[in-house]
Design a protein around this motif. Sequence first.
Motif, PDB file in Angstrom:
ATOM      1  N   ALA A   1       0.817  -1.219   0.000  1.00  0.00           N
ATOM      2  CA  ALA A   1       0.000   0.000   0.000  1.00  0.00           C
ATOM      3  C   ALA A   1       0.845   1.260   0.000  1.00  0.00           C
ATOM      4  O   ALA A   1       0.357   2.347  -0.337  1.00  0.00           O
ATOM      5  CB  ALA A   1      -0.916   0.005   1.220  1.00  0.00           C
ATOM      6  N   LEU A   2       2.137   1.143   0.327  1.00  0.00           N
ATOM      7  CA  LEU A   2       3.015   2.310   0.387  1.00  0.00           C
ATOM      8  C   LEU A   2       3.341   2.791  -1.020  1.00  0.00           C
ATOM      9  O   LEU A   2       3.769   2.011  -1.874  1.00  0.00           O
ATOM     10  CB  LEU A   2       4.309   1.955   1.127  1.00  0.00           C
ATOM     11  N   SER A   3       3.177   4.097  -1.248  1.00  0.00           N
ATOM     12  CA  SER A   3       3.461   4.659  -2.568  1.00  0.00           C
ATOM     13  C   SER A   3       4.945   4.927  -2.776  1.00  0.00           C
ATOM     14  O   SER A   3       5.371   5.179  -3.896  1.00  0.00           O
ATOM     15  CB  SER A   3       2.666   5.959  -2.770  1.00  0.00           C
ATOM     16  N   ALA A   4       5.726   4.934  -1.723  1.00  0.00           N
ATOM     17  CA  ALA A   4       7.194   5.081  -1.757  1.00  0.00           C
ATOM     18  C   ALA A   4       7.651   6.491  -2.058  1.00  0.00           C
ATOM     19  O   ALA A   4       8.804   6.833  -1.808  1.00  0.00           O
ATOM     20  CB  ALA A   4       7.827   4.109  -2.752  1.00  0.00           C
ATOM     21  N   ALA A   5       6.800   7.350  -2.601  1.00  0.00           N
ATOM     22  CA  ALA A   5       7.199   8.731  -2.895  1.00  0.00           C
ATOM     23  C   ALA A   5       5.955   9.595  -2.966  1.00  0.00           C
ATOM     24  O   ALA A   5       4.863   9.123  -3.315  1.00  0.00           O
ATOM     25  CB  ALA A   5       7.982   8.805  -4.202  1.00  0.00           C
ATOM     26  N   SER A   6       6.101  10.860  -2.634  1.00  0.00           N
ATOM     27  CA  SER A   6       4.990  11.804  -2.720  1.00  0.00           C
ATOM     28  C   SER A   6       5.271  12.819  -3.824  1.00  0.00           C
ATOM     29  O   SER A   6       6.430  13.128  -4.122  1.00  0.00           O
ATOM     30  CB  SER A   6       4.789  12.526  -1.380  1.00  0.00           C
TER      31      SER A   6
END
Length: 432
Positions: free
Chosen positions: A318-323
């Motif tokens: 679920a983590l997008s790793a970057a914004s």
Amino acid sequence: MAGLALTPPRAHPVLTPALPLVAVVALLALPLRADGEGGAGPADALSALVVLYCAIRVVRDRRRPLSRTAAVVLGLPVLGLAVAAMGAASPGAGLTGMGRYLQVFVLVPAAVLLLLRDRSDFRLLAWSFLALAGWQGALGVHQYVTGTGASYQGEPVRAVGTFGAQDVMGMATVVSLGLVCALGLALGRTPVRQRMIAAGCALALLLPLALSFSRGAWIATAVACALQLALAGPRRALTVAAAVTAVAVILVGGFGLGSAMLQQRISSITQVTDAPDQSVTDRYTMWAAAAGMWREQPLTGVGLKGFPEHRDAHASLALSAASDTEGAGTGFRKQPLLSPHNMYLLVLAEQGLIGLLALAGGWLALLVCVLRRIRGTTAPDCGLVACGLLVWLLTDFAYADIGGPSTVLTAVCLGLVAWWALAPRTGEGPAR
């Protein structure tokens, strides 16, 4: 006063040793590099020079600079840092991480404690916080009005001041700390004119704080200000609450300043499991990853600067790793998520229980000392400012961690708190 030791009247009150600390705060008003890759900024460099100056003065004077209590409280984090540095992935990462933690939680606070001589110096530094907040807040409001801020929901309206889109929490931190200082100064027993100015500034700073769209800063400010009002008495609490309500009605209800976005942002605070936005999902995923690292190394953690390296092994898909960051003078950019945005979990993951107990133990000791000295004091404004700043930091640490140019302000805040809590009383400790 039955509290802090005072020095004799100064012949030249303007030439105070606190001026270098004011300069550290003032340097945060300068714009940052547009690419956001500046590393340590001018304020960090000056804070290092201030620490060096204090070290030279200690050697020259050949006297114990701190009381035993101050040395123990401020020195507690060193134990956990030393253990975590030895467990770092590389000597460079260990030394870099240890240097940053020592700067923020040990060296700069100790320097502030040594340089402040009396309540006048304390108030001078608190007013410098307020001035910086006013400057950054005015820039933030201008960014919202002109559509030149950081991107928020696809629109360039997020107030970030000079910190840019790569440090969206910078202006929110500065404005929040300034508001806490303003409220503490307004609730004191200084001349009426100063209290009125401080109260007006506190109300004015509500607008840029709202336009920062920073949920963590909102919560921390509300908690800190509520405690300040409770310590100041119920009558003042009701008066301030009425004034804040009136300002909120005028700004949001009357002029409709960002009402739709603000309502959505406020409602998102409670949307943890019911359709949370991606930022909330990322945050809780990283919190779970930090907890997983701690369970792997419960006593010593994975080592300083170790969270990014171990993140993917413990985070879910679920983590997008970057914004996505954009606006405020910079183009579109992917900003990697390299920390859990929770100071307690970051310390727990990288330093284990040893580091967390040492660091949080020092903060708890400071809080107890601050509250003890507020009782019966003749300078409630200084005590309320110190208490508000510490409670703000401890609350905000549940939603953020150290990083970015505004981090040096955290160090100065802890120094103000340490001076109020640990400066020798009459007849105690070394004369300064």
